[in-house]
Design a protein around this motif. Sequence first.
Motif, PDB file in Angstrom:
ATOM      1  N   GLU A  11       0.820  -1.213   0.000  1.00  0.00           N
ATOM      2  CA  GLU A  11       0.000   0.000   0.000  1.00  0.00           C
ATOM      3  C   GLU A  11       0.858   1.269   0.000  1.00  0.00           C
ATOM      4  OE1 GLU A  11      -3.871   1.628   2.452  1.00  0.00           O
ATOM      5  OE2 GLU A  11      -2.376   0.437   3.527  1.00  0.00           O
ATOM      6  N   GLU A  12       1.907   1.285   0.799  1.00  0.00           N
ATOM      7  CA  GLU A  12       2.780   2.469   0.867  1.00  0.00           C
ATOM      8  C   GLU A  12       3.504   2.697  -0.454  1.00  0.00           C
ATOM      9  OE1 GLU A  12       5.280   1.504   4.140  1.00  0.00           O
ATOM     10  OE2 GLU A  12       3.641   1.591   5.591  1.00  0.00           O
ATOM     11  N   GLN A  25       1.073   4.233  -3.100  1.00  0.00           N
ATOM     12  CA  GLN A  25       0.668   5.617  -2.880  1.00  0.00           C
ATOM     13  C   GLN A  25       1.597   6.606  -3.565  1.00  0.00           C
ATOM     14  OE1 GLN A  25       0.385   5.983   1.359  1.00  0.00           O
ATOM     15  NE2 GLN A  25      -1.719   5.222   1.406  1.00  0.00           N
ATOM     16  N   LYS A  26       2.868   6.263  -3.671  1.00  0.00           N
ATOM     17  CA  LYS A  26       3.821   7.216  -4.249  1.00  0.00           C
ATOM     18  C   LYS A  26       3.721   7.255  -5.774  1.00  0.00           C
ATOM     19  CE  LYS A  26       8.498   8.864  -4.093  1.00  0.00           C
ATOM     20  NZ  LYS A  26       9.822   8.726  -3.558  1.00  0.00           N
TER      21      LYS A  26
END
Length: 160
Positions: free
Chosen positions: A95-96, A99-100
């Motif tokens: 998920e992290e 996001q970018k």
Amino acid sequence: MRKVTVFLLISTFLLSGCWDQRLYKELSVISVIGIEGHIGDIKSYFAYPSSNSDPTKYIVLEGTGKTLRETRIDANKKTEQTMDNAELTTLLVNEESAQKDLYALLDVYYRSAQSPMNAKVVITKGSPKKFLEIKETSSKEIGEYYYDLITAFEDTTIYH
């Protein structure tokens, strides 16, 4: 001259063959890939069957690098066969990481002529490695399991 032309034309059909043939017995066919991190510091996890006779048992390789190609090269050094993602069905992305810049992570797979364009992308909470290390026995290969799970979810919801 006409006989020579006809002979050359016929011989070209006889000489053609499978010049781009890849034998599965020489490859580790990857069906699921997990990605975490960002460009510059990425970890990838590659799942492939450990034997041809039982595709439900599989091995998970880990590769690290600055780009996804480097992670594949790093993981490829840890196996006796060449990894091939021609049957890639699922991409698990942290998920992290998603996001970018999700497109930068997926670019290497969708630009490759050998990768299928119908692979499902799944955003995971936490490391995708835990989704690849399922201990329950399944009657399906892990890539097929996740592909069928996602497809069933899509069919029963509004997400098509």
